[in-house]
Design a protein around this motif. Structure first.
Motif, mmCIF file in Angstrom:
data_model
loop_
_atom_site.group_PDB
_atom_site.id
_atom_site.type_symbol
_atom_site.label_atom_id
_atom_site.label_comp_id
_atom_site.label_asym_id
_atom_site.label_seq_id
_atom_site.Cartn_x
_atom_site.Cartn_y
_atom_site.Cartn_z
ATOM 1 N N GLU A 17 0.836 -1.188 0.000
ATOM 2 C CA GLU A 17 0.000 0.000 0.000
ATOM 3 C C GLU A 17 0.875 1.244 0.000
ATOM 4 N N ASP A 24 -11.064 -3.273 -7.086
ATOM 5 C CA ASP A 24 -10.381 -3.219 -5.805
ATOM 6 C C ASP A 24 -10.260 -4.621 -5.214
ATOM 7 N N ASN A 64 -7.268 -2.496 -1.711
ATOM 8 C CA ASN A 64 -6.627 -1.199 -1.489
ATOM 9 C C ASN A 64 -7.606 -0.027 -1.448
ATOM 10 N N ASP A 65 -8.918 -0.327 -1.463
ATOM 11 C CA ASP A 65 -9.959 0.707 -1.361
ATOM 12 C C ASP A 65 -9.870 1.748 -2.469
ATOM 13 N N GLU A 119 -11.125 2.112 -6.566
ATOM 14 C CA GLU A 119 -11.708 1.628 -7.806
ATOM 15 C C GLU A 119 -11.749 2.764 -8.818
#
Length: 300
Positions: A199, A247, A250-251, A253
């Motif tokens: 991330e 997604d 990783n939140d 889109e």
């Protein structure tokens, strides 16, 4: 974050539009007979130089015009045939990028000046690749698989996005069909990209110091290209393409739809030229810009 998204668009655009209707099989012209679905023979070499300029003054994040942002990608692909039956090619893909933000002119990407806070450029990735025909009885269907290795330390530096700092496994599925008479041809592609990596971590200036905004995401991009051949050496085409980032943890889109058109011309038996224009007509978490594309391909 906006710079991240524009960089992602530039990457996708390059992947989408670097599809030459190509080379020279016996009995037909380069641009008619060797589509992206077809492979070259053993001992042949296939080299593509494709240039993509994405520029925008609009996005889905704000209403009205924004300071211009422009993202240039120049990709060099080199493949060679290694099988007697045209079922396996191996190669490598290199990408050079130059990005400018802050309202600078779109053509400033060709300055490569690295101006602090408004520009970055450099060789950003290398990707070993293979292309193969999975079914001997269906020679107009092929798959190209590559692993993109990042050559940069930071995605964003001094507020300027350059490229993803993460490995990307790309698989492109190609299919084409030529209609009776040979004047019309349809080409379809499904491009899939899985983005590895940690991330993204940012410092107090919102620069990326580690990881990638696109980590743990899957990008799916189907597209259809329709070509008309006024002559064997010249074609005009239209295209429709959609891209959907899914997604996987990783939140983040993203999706967009692009339409466009262009032309291709066979300059010599070995060399052909391509020019394309596309417009991003809708999307979510994305810019709403346009691309200008120019490519050369030689097969010998």
């Amino acid at each position: 974050m906006k710079h991240f998204l524009m960089g992602a668009l530039c990457l996708i655009a390059t992947t989408i539009y670097a599809q030459d209707i190509d080379d020279n099989e016996i009995g037909g012209s380069v641009i008619q007979t060797l589509t992206p679905s077809k492979l070259i023979a053993k001992g042949q070499y296939d080299i593509k130089w494709f240039n993509n300029l994405y520029t925008q003054t609009e996005s889905t994040f704000t209403d009205g015009d924004e300071p211009r942002q422009s993202f240039f990608t120049s990709s060099l692909e080199a493949f060679t045939g290694v099988s007697e039956n045209r079922r396996l090619n191996v190669g490598v893909i290199l990408e050079v990028r130059s990005n400018v933000i802050g309202g600078r002119d779109a053509l400033d990407v060709f300055s490569f000046d690295g101006e602090r806070g408004t520009a970055r450029s450099g060789l950003t990735s290398i990707a070993p690749a293979v292309k193969f025909v999975p079914f001997a009885s269906v020679n107009n269907f092929s798959i190209q698989s590559s692993l993109s290795i990042p050559l940069i330390d930071q995605e964003t530096e001094q507020g300027v996005f350059l490229d993803q700092n993460g490995f990307t496994w790309q698989n492109r599925f190609f299919f084409d069909h030529t209609f009776a008479g040979g004047d019309w041809q349809v080409f379809a592609e499904l491009n899939s990209e899985f983005n590895f990596g940690k991330e993204a971590e940012q410092d107090e200036n919102f620069d990326t110091v580690d990881g990638s905004f696109a980590n743990n995401s899957l990008n799916l991009t189907p597209g259809v290209f329709l070509s008309y051949f006024p002559s064997a050496k010249f074609t005009v085409l239209g295209l429709v393409q959609h891209s959907q980032r899914i997604d996987l943890g990783n939140d983040f889109e993203q999706d967009f739809t692009a339409v466009g058109g262009g032309a291709k011309y066979q300059l010599t038996d070995e060399l052909n030229l391509e020019a394309l224009y596309t417009n991003f007509v809708r999307g979510n978490n994305t810019g709403l810009g346009e691309t200008f594309n120019l490519g050369l391909r030689v097969v010998f």
